[in-house]
Design an enzyme around this catalytic site. Structure first.
Site, short mmCIF file in Angstrom:
data_model
loop_
_atom_site.label_atom_id
_atom_site.label_comp_id
_atom_site.label_asym_id
_atom_site.label_seq_id
_atom_site.Cartn_x
_atom_site.Cartn_y
_atom_site.Cartn_z
N CYS A 527 0.84 -1.19 0.00
CA CYS A 527 0.00 0.00 0.00
C CYS A 527 0.88 1.25 0.00
CB CYS A 527 -0.91 0.02 1.22
SG CYS A 527 -2.03 -1.39 1.33
N HIS A 706 10.05 -8.30 -6.13
CA HIS A 706 8.69 -8.38 -5.58
C HIS A 706 8.34 -9.80 -5.15
CE1 HIS A 706 8.71 -4.69 -8.00
NE2 HIS A 706 7.92 -4.23 -7.05
#
Length: 767
Positions: A527, A706
């Site tokens: 986020c 990631h």
């Protein structure tokens, strides 16, 4: 006549990022899968009730996801590559997480699906991948379960799915990358969607929303026929009693509107924010099918400023001149804005009243629909309309005349760096003395719990600024020593003092505001909390010079100064709507230019100006690329670095994006070195670099940060070899895909060690 209200989707992470916390606790072994499921259920129930209480008529379901809606759609269609099936997980969530993040453990070692930006947003989606084992069929019951879950609460919802056209256009083939969409595949996919419609009809659903944002892009050969083939086959399933809303967003569908009209969808969602003029003209020119309700997307789902009710009412009234069947809707999903302004009272009412996050946008949709019920006299007497109009009367902020004067004084020479790049490269090689295939990282290193805790203690006043600075110095000492130990050639200071690559700079620039809890999902559990550009921007004081200088004093190797570029700061902030993006970017460019020159004066010989989000806001239609964006975005970057000495090496970095089509424009940024986030894209950018005779030195990322996987030396050597096959060896850099802030030290250092070992091995082979 009552005007229905609708939203395309709602944020899924929760007011306090409950979903993120639950999933990450599960990944760390601190929670069970049942805990995650229960958190998801609680959030869905809370959000449905909130939307119902706000007066939304067509409440979405299946807009919730544990990771990504495109990934959910792939699973629903059974598009699960064999490598994930072979892992043999007992539950679908584990398979889904392996597809999203990769997996490395006792069951096997597999890479994640590719990840790309969702159109022009900062949201990322997982790219569905077809392989030889793919058998398209309906798999799982998630959309139906969530519809029934809402129904059990007495809430009728409108199930939402990614439409078949968008799904296929955004998918890829595991081998050839570009997916061959033949008749058999079209029929198989359309048949699954038809079955979905029939099942929802049996469950009593009144509406199903099919999102087709890909319709707003340029149409190429076969695109219109593909759309026709898919919907000709699936729409007869409406006969079972369910209505279909074809929902579009992020632009206009003027070039295919006539075809859409012929299908007589029960509803068509039009973006009247980003596609306003073209969509209105198409409706006025072609009309509306008798059975079709137009869903007027007048509430912006991509920015946080209050809606101008008078403008929205005028847009809805324009549609009502063509058809009486109009609903008031969000222009896109509210996924892309924070949850609520409640809890942000520190901004003060005079500021906060200008903002609307997701919860407030629900109220805006309802209020606009209510105002549409009033006659002209009642509208003139409406206190709600008057209060809204007061937000837009007069100037919200006072202009900074010094900033405006600097911009007015800019000349063509301010956008040009001398000498030309070839001569600069020669001077830089002499000055820096780097080996072939120099190794470096993108900038940030893992921010541990301790780092975050110390920052929180400073914020709460539990430690002094001096104590905090000493802590940061120890972190820098440690990371510099470790980088030297594993043999990296160009070092970084780790960015431990930074909470976020955009917010950190915003906190040191005039013109920004900051929130406490305005988080937005970027991908999975990641986020971001964008700052708000409130007024004119200028640099208050040097931002990074002290930390970069200290880090350079700890090593004889080159230390990169790390900055965020003006276009990325704009694109990853909430930009103003009262002046143009071009004007805001020039202000930012001048502020960062001041920082670049101060770093150079302090002896920093390599300065990286990240433009991670440059490609992100490229208009979706090619005819708009330069006029509406590149013609000012590229010069803004050049303005930042044009005044440095020839021997100072300017780096930049770009994140998940499609670079191939603008590779010449990227070269025109006139950086000396660029690192690309490329490993999840199978390094396809290498072909573009080769074909375009790319002059900038480049480091296509050799491993995916990631994913928690640790790539082997051999795997990394293979990646480097792919670069060397397409690039001049003198122009190749070796680096990870992106910054390492969100990874753990246990993954980071082994991965970097393998990367350096691979680079040295390849270097030895070249000798």
């Amino acid at each position: 006549m009552t005007i229905p209200t609708s939203i395309s989707g709602f944020p899924r992470i929760g007011r306090d990022r409950e979903l993120k916390k639950a999933i990450e606790a599960y990944w760390k072994g601190n929670a069970t899968l049942d805990d995650v499921r229960e958190t998801g259920r609680e959030l869905r129930v809370r959000h449905w009730r909130l939307e119902k209480d706000a007066g939304i008529d067509l409440i979405p379901s299946n807009d919730f996801s544990l990771y990504d809606q495109m990934l959910d759609t792939a699973v629903l269609l059974n598009v699960i590559p064999a490598r994930y099936r072979r892992l043999g997980f007992d539950n679908p969530e584990e398979t889904l997480f392996a597809m999203a993040r990769g997996y490395q453990g006792e069951r096997g070692d597999v890479t994640a699906l590719p990840m790309k930006k969702w159109f022009t947003t900062n949201y990322h989606y997982l790219v569905p991948e077809f392989d030889s084992s793919t058998e398209v069929r309906l798999n799982g019951t998630k959309p139906f379960d969530e519809y029934l879950e809402a129904k059990s609460l007495g809430i009728e919802t409108k199930p939402v799915l990614i439409g078949p056209y968008t799904f296929l256009k955004l998918s890829r083939d595991a081998e050839a990358q570009e997916l061959t969409i033949d008749e058999g595949l079209v029929d198989a996919v359309a048949d699954v969607y038809a079955e979905v419609l029939r099942r929802f009809a049996k469950l009593g659903a009144q509406w199903v929303q099919l999102d087709e944002p890909y319709l707003v892009l340029d149409k190429h050969e076969g695109d219109v026929s593909l759309f026709k083939s898919l919907y000709s086959r699936l729409l007869p399933a409406r006969d079972s009693g369910v209505r279909v809303l074809l929902n579009t967003y992020f632009g206009n569908i003027a070039d295919i509107y006539e075809t859409v009209k012929l299908f007589e969808f029960d509803g068509v969602g039009l973006d009247l924010i980003e596609g306003r003029d073209e969509n209105l003209k198409a409706v006025e020119h072609h009309g509306v099918a008798a059975r079709t309700t137009l869903f007027a997307g007048v509430v912006n789902g991509r920015n946080i400023w209050r809606n101008n009710y008078a403008e929205s009412i005028a847009l809805v009234e324009a549609l009502q001149q063509v058809t009486a069947n109009v609903a008031v809707a969000s222009a896109c999903s509210l996924l892309h804005v924070p949850f609520s302004t409640k809890g942000e009272e520190q901004l003060g009412d005079k500021v906060l009243r200008h903002f609307a996050f997701a919860v407030e946008k629900l109220e805006e949709v309802r209020e606009i629909a209510d105002l549409m019920q009033l006659d002209d006299d009642a509208k003139r007497q409406s206190t709600a309309l008057a209060a809204n109009q007061a937000l837009f009367d007069g100037s919200r902020v006072v202009a900074d005349e010094v900033v405006r004067a600097r911009i007015a004084a800019l000349a063509d020479a301010d956008y040009v760096r001398r000498p030309e790049r070839g001569e600069r490269q020669r001077l830089q090689r002499e000055a820096l003395g780097l080996p072939l295939l120099p190794t470096t990282t993108i900038g940030s290193f893992p921010q541990t719990k301790q780092v975050r805790a110390e920052r929180a203690r400073l914020r709460k006043g539990e430690i002094s600024q001096g104590q905090y600075d000493e802590f940061i110095r120890r972190q820098i000492d440690d990371v510099v020593a470790k980088q030297e130990q594993i043999g990296l050639d160009v070092l970084v200071h780790g960015e431990f003092e930074r909470n976020d690559m955009v917010e950190y700079f915003g906190q040191n620039l005039n013109g920004f505001l900051f929130t406490k809890n305005a988080w937005v999902q970027s991908y999975g559990t990641r986020c971001v909390k964008p700052p708000i550009i409130w007024g004119d921007v200028s640099r208050a004081q040097p931002i990074t010079v002290a930390w970069s200088s200290y880090a350079q004093s700890r090593t004889a190797k080159p230390m990169k100064g790390m900055l965020t570029g003006p276009v990325t700061i704009l694109n990853w902030s909430w930009p103003r709507e009262d002046i143009t993006h071009e004007e805001q970017t020039k202000q930012l460019a001048l502020a960062i230019r001041d920082e670049v020159l101060d770093l150079e004066k302090a002896g920093i010989r390599i300065i990286q100006i990240d433009e991670a989000a440059l490609r992100e806001k490229l208009p979706l239609r090619e005819s708009d690329w330069h006029r509406e964006y590149l013609d000012w975005a590229i010069p803004a970057f050049r303005l930042v670095h044009s005044a440095v000495q020839p021997s100072t090496q300017i780096h930049t970095h770009m994140c998940y994006s499609e670079f191939n089509d603008i590779i010449s424009d990227i070269d025109a940024m006139d950086a000396d070195v660029i690192s690309f986030e490329a490993s999840r894209g199978d390094l396809v950018v290498l072909d573009a670099i080769h074909d375009a005779h790319f002059e900038t030195e480049a480091g296509p990322g050799v491993y995916d940060i990631h994913s928690p996987r640790i790539p082997s030396v051999e795997e990394t050597e293979e990646r480097i070899g792919e670069s060397l096959a397409k690039m001049d060896v003198n122009k190749v850099w070796i680096n990870p895909d992106c910054g390492l802030k969100t990874r753990g030290n246990d993954e980071t250092w082994p991965s970097l060690t393998h990367m350096v070992q691979a680079a040295k091995a390849m270097r030895a082979n070249l000798d």
